[in-house]
Design an enzyme around this catalytic site. Structure first.
Site, short mmCIF file in Angstrom:
data_model
loop_
_atom_site.label_atom_id
_atom_site.label_comp_id
_atom_site.label_asym_id
_atom_site.label_seq_id
_atom_site.Cartn_x
_atom_site.Cartn_y
_atom_site.Cartn_z
N CYS A 115 0.81 -1.23 0.00
CA CYS A 115 0.00 0.00 0.00
C CYS A 115 0.83 1.27 0.00
CB CYS A 115 -0.92 0.01 1.21
SG CYS A 115 -2.09 -1.33 1.17
N VAL A 116 2.05 1.20 0.53
CA VAL A 116 2.89 2.41 0.53
C VAL A 116 4.22 2.10 -0.14
CG1 VAL A 116 1.87 3.69 2.43
CG2 VAL A 116 3.50 1.89 2.94
#
Lengths: 116, 163
Positions: A115-116
């Site tokens: 996600c990051v």
């Protein structure tokens, strides 16, 4: 499917602007990807400092077969180039749209997972 | 020489950016990661992203907590287990280890990344008044809004999420 044309050849991109085939990459392709502002809203002017990180990412991918997540990228850049470059501030200055994702896009790597 | 060929429509390609607001009302690990990560991804998808920090969530925009690497942000186990003394300390340690082993940034790095990616932070005025927080206690460039201002923003936005 989005495309980008480099030296007369049309290269396929995914929905986020990543090259479909990382082996089609060369420095001309990198320049074209950096100038492609459809996904980030801004072009990246490539300097020697950018190339250092881009080549580092290519080597990392060739070695491990994955693009590094941001935490690993910072750690590995620190190890390779020292603490003045191995930090978020420096990497975001070079790649304001996110060093892990945007630098990987310009380096021609597949989109990093996570996600990051 | 290269030419960009127009592809499918992207959020970035729109004339006006979409607006996304996330509300962070807790200062716990599970209360902080989701809004920050979603805000980063909203920005990466071309949206104008904001996080509104209210009640305990306001801890995230206080300079003193940033300077102390957010050591006050814990993980609490729900239910009776959570009431056992020392349990939250143990649970926090375990969750932080899991975060590290999954190569997910720690909270301070995540806050920095969120700001580098252009996400705007908003502090809740009522919470500031209630807790005696002054503007100078906040991180740089944090905007302050009361409920009415935030609601006007929310009504003109495309997506609002309370997490």
């Amino acid at each position: 499917m989005p495309e980008i044309e480099v030296k007369g050849k049309k290269l396929l991109l995914d929905e986020d602007g990543f090259l479909q085939d990382w082996e089609e990459w060369d420095e001309e392709v990198a320049k074209a990807l950096a100038a492609d502002d459809r996904w980030t809203g801004a072009k990246v002017e490539l300097t020697d400092e950018h190339w250092e990180i881009i080549r580092f990412l290519r080597q990392y991918y060739e070695k491990y077969g994955v693009a590094p997540p941001i935490r690993i990228l910072v750690k590995e850049v620190k190890k390779a180039f020292g603490p003045e470059k191995g930090n978020l501030k420096y990497l975001y200055k070079l790649f304001p749209q996110g060093p892990a994702k945007d630098a990987c896009r310009i380096a021609g790597l597949p989109k990093p997972t996570g996600c990051v | 020489m290269s030419t960009v060929i127009e592809g499918e429509d992207t959020a970035i390609g729109r004339k006006e950016k979409k607006k996304v607001n996330l509300i962070c009302s807790r200062n716990t690990i599970d209360g902080v990661y989701p809004p920050l990560i979603l805000a980063i991804n909203a920005a990466r998808n071309g949206a104008e992203a904001r996080v509104f920090f209210t009640f305990s969530g306001i801890d995230m925009v206080l300079k003193k907590n940033y300077e102390k690497d957010y050591r006050n942000v814990k993980f609490y186990i729900p239910g009776a287990m959570g009431a056992i003394p020392g349990m939250s300390k143990l649970a926090t340690m375990m969750v932080k280890k899991k975060i590290e082993s999954a190569e997910i940034p720690d909270i301070k790095s995540l806050v920095e990344m969120t700001r580098f990616e252009g996400v705007k932070f908003i502090a809740c005025l009522m919470t500031m008044d209630m807790m005696g927080i002054e503007k100078e206690d906040l991180l740089e460039d944090v905007e302050v809004m009361d409920a009415n201002q935030f609601m006007k923003l929310a009504l003109s936005s495309d997506l609002n999420m309370f997490i």
